[in-house]
Design a protein around this motif. Sequence first.
Motif, short mmCIF file in Angstrom:
data_model
loop_
_atom_site.label_atom_id
_atom_site.label_comp_id
_atom_site.label_asym_id
_atom_site.label_seq_id
_atom_site.Cartn_x
_atom_site.Cartn_y
_atom_site.Cartn_z
N THR A 1 -7.28 10.86 5.44
CA THR A 1 -7.19 10.32 4.10
C THR A 1 -6.01 10.98 3.41
O THR A 1 -5.91 12.21 3.38
N GLY A 2 -5.11 10.16 2.89
CA GLY A 2 -3.94 10.68 2.20
C GLY A 2 -3.09 9.54 1.68
O GLY A 2 -3.49 8.38 1.71
N ILE A 3 -1.90 9.88 1.22
CA ILE A 3 -0.98 8.89 0.67
C ILE A 3 -0.19 8.25 1.80
O ILE A 3 0.36 8.95 2.65
N LEU A 4 -0.15 6.92 1.80
CA LEU A 4 0.68 6.21 2.76
C LEU A 4 2.13 6.41 2.31
O LEU A 4 2.59 5.76 1.38
N SER A 5 2.81 7.36 2.94
CA SER A 5 4.15 7.71 2.48
C SER A 5 5.24 6.91 3.18
O SER A 5 6.34 6.78 2.65
N ASP A 6 4.94 6.37 4.37
CA ASP A 6 5.93 5.57 5.08
C ASP A 6 5.23 4.76 6.17
O ASP A 6 4.09 5.06 6.55
N TYR A 7 5.94 3.76 6.68
CA TYR A 7 5.42 2.94 7.78
C TYR A 7 6.59 2.23 8.42
O TYR A 7 7.66 2.05 7.81
N ASP A 8 6.41 1.84 9.67
CA ASP A 8 7.35 0.94 10.35
C ASP A 8 6.53 0.10 11.32
O ASP A 8 5.30 0.15 11.28
N GLU A 9 7.18 -0.63 12.19
CA GLU A 9 6.45 -1.51 13.12
C GLU A 9 5.51 -0.75 14.03
O GLU A 9 4.50 -1.28 14.47
N GLY B 1 0.78 -1.23 0.00
CA GLY B 1 0.00 0.00 0.00
C GLY B 1 0.81 1.28 0.00
O GLY B 1 0.26 2.37 -0.19
N LYS B 2 2.12 1.17 0.21
CA LYS B 2 2.96 2.37 0.25
C LYS B 2 2.85 3.12 -1.08
O LYS B 2 2.97 2.54 -2.14
N GLY B 3 2.60 4.43 -0.98
CA GLY B 3 2.45 5.26 -2.16
C GLY B 3 1.02 5.33 -2.68
O GLY B 3 0.72 6.06 -3.62
N LYS B 4 0.12 4.58 -2.05
CA LYS B 4 -1.29 4.57 -2.47
C LYS B 4 -2.14 5.41 -1.51
O LYS B 4 -1.75 5.67 -0.38
N LEU B 5 -3.31 5.80 -1.97
CA LEU B 5 -4.25 6.56 -1.17
C LEU B 5 -4.89 5.64 -0.13
O LEU B 5 -5.38 4.55 -0.47
N LEU C 1 -8.77 1.15 12.03
CA LEU C 1 -8.95 0.65 10.67
C LEU C 1 -8.06 1.46 9.74
O LEU C 1 -8.02 2.68 9.82
N ILE C 2 -7.36 0.77 8.85
CA ILE C 2 -6.65 1.45 7.77
C ILE C 2 -6.85 0.60 6.52
O ILE C 2 -6.67 -0.61 6.53
N ARG C 3 -7.29 1.27 5.45
CA ARG C 3 -7.60 0.56 4.21
C ARG C 3 -7.32 1.46 3.03
O ARG C 3 -7.15 2.67 3.18
N LEU C 4 -7.27 0.84 1.84
CA LEU C 4 -7.13 1.63 0.63
C LEU C 4 -8.38 2.47 0.44
O LEU C 4 -9.48 2.08 0.85
N GLU C 5 -8.21 3.60 -0.16
CA GLU C 5 -9.33 4.50 -0.44
C GLU C 5 -9.46 4.62 -1.96
O GLU C 5 -8.45 4.63 -2.67
N ILE C 6 -10.67 4.74 -2.44
CA ILE C 6 -10.90 4.87 -3.87
C ILE C 6 -10.93 6.35 -4.22
O ILE C 6 -11.61 7.14 -3.55
N GLU C 7 -10.21 6.72 -5.28
CA GLU C 7 -10.25 8.09 -5.77
C GLU C 7 -11.36 8.22 -6.80
O GLU C 7 -11.49 7.39 -7.68
N PHE C 8 -12.14 9.28 -6.65
CA PHE C 8 -13.20 9.54 -7.63
C PHE C 8 -12.84 10.72 -8.49
O PHE C 8 -12.17 11.61 -8.13
#
Length: 153
Positions: A117-125, A97-101, A146-153
């Motif tokens: 809501t935004g771009i998952l730009s980074d993550y760690d443990e 999901g990195k780099g995705k909305l 909750l964290i999930r992908l978001e659909i862009e309209f």
Amino acid sequence: MKHADIERATEEMVLPILEEGGYIYVDTEYVKEGADYYLRVYADKEGGITVDDCEAVSRALEQKLDEKDLIKDAYILEVSSPGLTRQLKKERDFAWGKGKLVYAKLYKAMDGQKEFTGILSDYDEESVTITMEEETVRILRSDISLIRLEIEF
């Protein structure tokens, strides 16, 4: 057998099936909904998984599950796509999901806000970093309900 043990055993059985078919393993869940138990396996592939793909995986997995007979209760086996708004749960989900909305909902407000809501730009443990139009926020993973992908309209 505990639900987590059933999920782990199912994952071990389905991984070779998925790898052989060129599919990507996403998740497994064993849950009770109403009076019924469901064993759900989520898989994907480049370009999306089809109903025929799900059926092929289901038949192969069903055979292995019957051989092992690890689930004593009656259950319904479902093999499906994780969907367009796929949840991010495991490390491989966050890497994918990195780099995705994404959409993240928190247990409690952070600076007066519970949803981001935004771009998952980074993550760690311990945390995820979400870049929105005007700001970047770092959120502890333990604070995320909750964290999930978001659909862009």
